[in-house]
Scaffold this active site. Structure first.
Site, PDB file in Angstrom:
ATOM      1  N   LEU A  69     -31.338   5.264 -65.516  1.00  0.00           N
ATOM      2  CA  LEU A  69     -30.714   6.548 -65.143  1.00  0.00           C
ATOM      3  C   LEU A  69     -30.336   6.598 -63.656  1.00  0.00           C
ATOM      4  CD1 LEU A  69     -32.791   9.096 -67.284  1.00  0.00           C
ATOM      5  CD2 LEU A  69     -30.680   7.874 -67.859  1.00  0.00           C
ATOM      6  N   ARG A  70     -30.721   5.577 -62.879  1.00  0.00           N
ATOM      7  CA  ARG A  70     -30.209   5.339 -61.510  1.00  0.00           C
ATOM      8  C   ARG A  70     -30.650   6.346 -60.456  1.00  0.00           C
ATOM      9  NH1 ARG A  70     -29.392   0.239 -62.763  1.00  0.00           N
ATOM     10  NH2 ARG A  70     -27.412  -0.241 -63.811  1.00  0.00           N
ATOM     11  N   ASN A 100     -36.204   0.517 -61.913  1.00  0.00           N
ATOM     12  CA  ASN A 100     -35.476  -0.162 -60.831  1.00  0.00           C
ATOM     13  C   ASN A 100     -34.536   0.787 -60.091  1.00  0.00           C
ATOM     14  OD1 ASN A 100     -33.805  -0.042 -63.106  1.00  0.00           O
ATOM     15  ND2 ASN A 100     -32.676  -1.883 -62.545  1.00  0.00           N
ATOM     16  N   HIS A 238     -34.643  -6.116 -74.961  1.00  0.00           N
ATOM     17  CA  HIS A 238     -33.296  -6.670 -75.228  1.00  0.00           C
ATOM     18  C   HIS A 238     -33.232  -8.147 -75.589  1.00  0.00           C
ATOM     19  CE1 HIS A 238     -33.827  -7.902 -71.087  1.00  0.00           C
ATOM     20  NE2 HIS A 238     -33.557  -6.724 -70.582  1.00  0.00           N
ATOM     21  N   ASN A 284     -27.040  -8.889 -68.741  1.00  0.00           N
ATOM     22  CA  ASN A 284     -28.133  -9.850 -68.730  1.00  0.00           C
ATOM     23  C   ASN A 284     -29.292  -9.287 -69.549  1.00  0.00           C
ATOM     24  OD1 ASN A 284     -29.969 -11.836 -68.211  1.00  0.00           O
ATOM     25  ND2 ASN A 284     -30.149 -11.455 -66.023  1.00  0.00           N
ATOM     26  N   ASP A 311     -30.328  -0.317 -73.388  1.00  0.00           N
ATOM     27  CA  ASP A 311     -30.243  -0.928 -72.050  1.00  0.00           C
ATOM     28  C   ASP A 311     -29.049  -0.332 -71.286  1.00  0.00           C
ATOM     29  OD1 ASP A 311     -30.904  -2.384 -69.836  1.00  0.00           O
ATOM     30  OD2 ASP A 311     -30.372  -4.343 -70.671  1.00  0.00           O
ATOM     31  N   HIS A 315     -22.734   1.489 -64.032  1.00  0.00           N
ATOM     32  CA  HIS A 315     -22.255   1.003 -62.736  1.00  0.00           C
ATOM     33  C   HIS A 315     -20.959   1.722 -62.405  1.00  0.00           C
ATOM     34  CE1 HIS A 315     -25.196  -2.165 -62.296  1.00  0.00           C
ATOM     35  NE2 HIS A 315     -24.926  -2.603 -63.506  1.00  0.00           N
TER      36      HIS A 315
END
Ligand SMILES: [Zn+2]
Ligand SMILES: [Zn+2]
Length: 453
Positions: A69-70, A100, A238, A284, A311, A315
């Protein structure tokens, strides 16, 4: 007023695997909880009656156990608010968000910030995932007890594996003390190097540095071994290769408490898509080969694969709109996952709808030890209503997500979401779905958290 709302969803087909329900039934809701499921439930005065559209399917709310969710730190890509708006539009009543962020969710302050943003948005439930190691740098364990106490439901260094085997073992031991799984991104970095695409024929032809299947399978195998020797639950994120599915199948057959997820994009796309170097196919783990899709589908059919997770990795256009080598990994998925799964898994005949509900609701709830996964009496009324035959054309410009980096733009799919309810509140009604007006009216009647006194 909100907690006095009583509602009944009538005329739908209920799929609730936990309670063995798979047929026509009404669902009655009071005070945000399911109070009855059955045929021809009585309509009481003051109840909101919602006629479920013909062929509509009423399921326990879908839970995406793997999203990015950034927020904090990269709000130009996504925020908690836009992420949960995308989630409910995609039929998800809850999302687990990876740590992250900037700063990393490796301490309670970040966990609480995410929870506060989620409460303000008042749409999907948000379950933060804490980091395994401080700063996700793979050196020192984070304060796992503190993260658990703050409300994290799992720990992961996702984006990176926990490379050090001793550290992974310790993480498994600590996390299991709090009944939390460790979610690992399986990738041996020493083998993966600076690869950008699946190592195989297509990558070679296109001149793209390879990410070998073995890099995923080695860490998956290591994690199964470590889970076996510690007795602690491990969840593999994933999975993309047939070999990794074999590793999980073998572990499960020996009683190891390993679970795993696959993504809609790995189930439907191969590295043949890379012709043209479109960065919306760069993620990835990378898109693999047709034989890998077959392996993943075998796992989906036979129960080796526990969950489908998106996932979702937003961006900004400017970041993705560069040459393939330099673009960041990741694609979004919250608003396409359900349609892709209905079309390519259910309508394609690989699995029945009841199995899809296990993959998207029952199993994620059980792995994360969170509420949901059932429409049993007394549970919070988190409900996904499907329109299984709705014709859906994926239009990225209409996404609630801030991001547009989807590999499914323009796809025409059969099946979609009619409405989403969280805690008995209609938080999304799809204007494209037949009969969605009843849900839209109910949504308008109920005060949202920000306006409720
Ligand atoms: Zn990952
Ligand atoms: Zn991820």
């Amino acid at each position: 007023m909100g907690d006095e709302t009583r509602m009944v969803l009538t005329g739908g087909h209920v799929v609730d695997p936990v309670n063995g329900v798979n047929g026509p039934a009404d669902v009655a809701i009071a005070d945000g909880r399911v109070v009855a499921v059955g045929r021809d439930l009585p309509i009481e005065p003051g109840m909101t009656v919602i006629e479920v559209p013909r062929h509509g399917v009423v399921c326990p709310g879908f839970i995406d156990m793997h999203a990015h969710l950034r927020e904090p730190g990269e709000e130009h890509k996504e925020t908690v608010a836009t992420g949960v708006a995308a989630a409910v539009a995609g039929g998800f009543t809850a999302v687990a968000c990876m740590p992250n962020t900037i700063p990393v969710n490796d301490h309670a302050g970040v966990t609480r910030l995410i929870q506060r943003k989620a409460a303000e948005a008042g749409l999907a439930r948000v379950y933060p995932v804490g980091a395994v190691t401080k700063g996700r740098d793979g050196e020192q364990l984070a304060e796992i007890g503190e993260l658990h106490a703050a409300g994290c439901v799992a720990i992961s260094d996702d984006g990176r594996p926990v490379a050090n085997a001793l550290l992974m073992r310790r993480a498994l031991e600590y996390a299991s003390m709090f009944d939390m799984p460790v979610v690992d991104h399986c990738e041996d970095r020493s083998l993966a190097g600076d690869g950008v695409a699946h190592e195989g024929y297509q990558g070679t032809v296109l001149g793209l540095r390879g990410l070998p299947a073995a890099a995923e399978e080695m860490i998956a195998a290591r994690d199964v071994v470590l889970s076996g020797c510690t007795g602690a639950p491990v969840h593999l994120a994933h999975l993309s290769t047939r070999g990794a599915v074999r590793v999980v199948r073998d572990g499960k057959s020996r009683g190891v408490s390993v679970t795993c997820e696959v993504t809609p994009h790995h189930l439907t796309l191969t590295d043949d898509r890379l012709v043209g170097y479109d960065t919306n196919y760069k993620m990835n783990p990378p898109l693999r080969e047709a034989a890998d899709i077959e392996g993943l589908l075998d796992g989906v059919r036979d129960g080796t694969v526990d969950c489908i997770a998106t996932d979702h990795a937003p961006h900004h256009y400017d970041e993705k709109g560069v040459e393939f080598d330099g673009a960041p990994f990741g694609v979004i998925g919250l608003e396409t996952a359900v349609s892709v799964c209905l079309d390519r898994l259910v309508h394609a005949g690989h699995i029945p709808l009841v199995r899809l509900v296990e993959l998207l609701s029952v199993n994620p709830a059980s792995i994360l030890r969170v509420s949901g996964g059932t429409l049993g009496v007394g549970v919070p009324a988190d409900i996904t209503v499907l329109a299984p035959d709705l014709a859906v054309t994926v239009d990225p410009s209409a996404f609630r997500s801030l991001a547009r980096n989807t590999p499914f733009g323009g796809w025409v799919l059969r099946g979609g979401v009619a409405a989403t309810l969280v805690g008995g509140r209609v938080v999304y009604a799809n204007a494209q779905a037949d009969g969605a007006g009843a849900f839209a009216n109910a949504m308008a009647q109920v005060p949202t958290p920000s306006t409720a006194s």
